[in-house]
Design an enzyme around this catalytic site. Structure first.
Site, mmCIF file in Angstrom:
data_model
loop_
_atom_site.group_PDB
_atom_site.id
_atom_site.type_symbol
_atom_site.label_atom_id
_atom_site.label_comp_id
_atom_site.label_asym_id
_atom_site.label_seq_id
_atom_site.Cartn_x
_atom_site.Cartn_y
_atom_site.Cartn_z
ATOM 1 N N CYS A 134 90.332 37.881 45.593
ATOM 2 C CA CYS A 134 89.898 38.529 46.833
ATOM 3 C C CYS A 134 88.477 39.075 46.693
ATOM 4 C CB CYS A 134 90.861 39.656 47.199
ATOM 5 S SG CYS A 134 90.375 40.546 48.690
ATOM 6 N N CYS A 137 87.895 42.487 48.329
ATOM 7 C CA CYS A 137 88.423 43.619 47.551
ATOM 8 C C CYS A 137 87.546 43.901 46.338
ATOM 9 C CB CYS A 137 89.837 43.324 47.036
ATOM 10 S SG CYS A 137 90.917 42.490 48.188
ATOM 11 N N ASP A 138 87.143 42.865 45.625
ATOM 12 C CA ASP A 138 86.570 43.057 44.294
ATOM 13 C C ASP A 138 85.098 42.682 44.158
ATOM 14 O OD1 ASP A 138 89.073 43.901 43.414
ATOM 15 O OD2 ASP A 138 89.717 41.862 42.978
#
Ligand code: NAP
Length: 309
Positions: A134, A137-138
């Site tokens: 992701c 997200c990261d």
């Protein structure tokens, strides 16, 4: 046979938010935590984009808090998962992995989706330490660093484009010499000077160590078999997701990819009394905050359904 007003299947942000809301409505929900208690967030790195955590929070801590909050309002949280569902008549009958049958007036399906993985041991080893599924997200953790994305669909292209706004360079590794992504997405990727395409290639190995996590990759040219080593610090696997709906086949309406169809903006499925929330019905956003919001929607729909039926 055990009876519940509301059975919630899944313990990610959607499941636990549904449990908090139905708990506060005195429905004493029963939550089955599923194969991966806490859901996908428990295997992600720090979460910095969930509102309310100015310093960020680890996925496991956030899910532990959500669980605690659900328990506080009377939810029963049970280890185990549902293997079979009979949704043909109300009350519904669901069987867990120990063979127990639960009779439920309403069901909230919040079983999420699972990222597909390439299948390398090194991919598993460095998950959360340089390997992610992701970018939203990261990606932030790889600011000004070199990263690589695997895949050739819209997700991979979208992630590569997004990462190019943060990272110094993005390699996009695709197993064929033509992208599957939509033409407009292809144009964006192919005209992006920060993205280097590695056509007809696959990751042979992800390299790294316990201290630094991922430090590089060995990429194989599928046509020639030659290997190229690239130093980088992040590998984003974007080869698709699979909704966790195998146990529901033939019971509730799914789309061609297996995601549950809901009557948006409600959480209703095609079966009255059965609701769905989170990644199991959302191939587009796949964000914890969206899943939590949809868990709330599902809980409010449950409450209204029980008042009227
Ligand atoms: P996808 O369209 O199924 O693409 C998966 C990609 O991963 C393909 O290029 C595939 O290669 C590759 N792949 C699959 N298994 C692999 C493996 N084991 N090793 C290496 N590569 C592998 O999945 P997606 O990109 O996640 O998209 C899913 C759906 O959501 C699509 O309908 C897409 O259009 C949609 N979506 C839309 C948007 C948007 O419109 N903004 C954004 C994201 C997703 P091959 O091409 O060789 O099969």
């Amino acid at each position: 046979m055990e009876h519940t007003h509301c059975l919630i299947i899944g313990s990610g942000p959607a499941g636990f938010t549904a449990a908090i809301y139905t708990g506060r409505a005195d429905l004493h929900p029963l939550v089955y935590e599923g194969m991966q208690p806490g859901g996908q967030l428990t295997i992600t790195t720090e979460i910095e984009n969930f509102p309310g955590y100015p310093e960020g929070i680890s996925g496991t801590d956030m899910m532990a808090d959500l669980r605690k909050q659900a328990l506080r309002f009377g939810a029963e949280v049970r280890t185990g998962y549902i293997v079979e569902a009979d949704l043909s008549a109300r009350p519904f009958h669901l069987t867990d992995d120990h063979g127990n049958i639960i009779e439920a007036d309403t069901v909230v399906i919040a079983t999420g989706a699972s990222a597909k993985w390439i299948g390398l041991d090194s991919e598993k080893k460095f998950y959360g330490q340089g390997v992610s599924a992701c970018a939203t997200c990261d990606g932030y953790f790889y600011k000004n660093q070199e990263v690589l994305v695997v895949g050739g669909g819209d997700t991979a292209c979208e992630e590569a484009n997004y990462l190019s706004t943060l990272c110094s360079k993005v390699y996009l590794v695709h197993r064929r010499d033509e992208l599957r992504a939509s033409k407009s997405m292809q144009h964006k990727v192919l005209s992006n000077p920060k993205i280097e395409m590695l056509w007809s290639s696959r990751i042979h190995e992800i390299c790294g160590d316990d201290l630094d996590g991922v430090t590089g990759v060995e990429v194989e040219d599928i046509k020639t078999g030659s290997l190229r080593h690239i130093d980088l610090s992040g590998v984003f696997v974007a080869i698709g997701h699979k909704p966790n709906t195998d146990f529901l086949k033939g019971q509730v309406e799914l789309d061609e990819q297996g995601y549950i169809k809901v009557n948006s903006p409600h959480a209703a499925t095609n079966i009255p009394g059965v609701f769905a929330a989170g990644d199991v019905c959302d191939p587009h956003y796949r964000q914890a905050i969206v899943a939590a919001g949809k868990g709330c929607t599902a809980a409010m729909d449950v409450e209204r359904f029980l008042q009227n039926n």
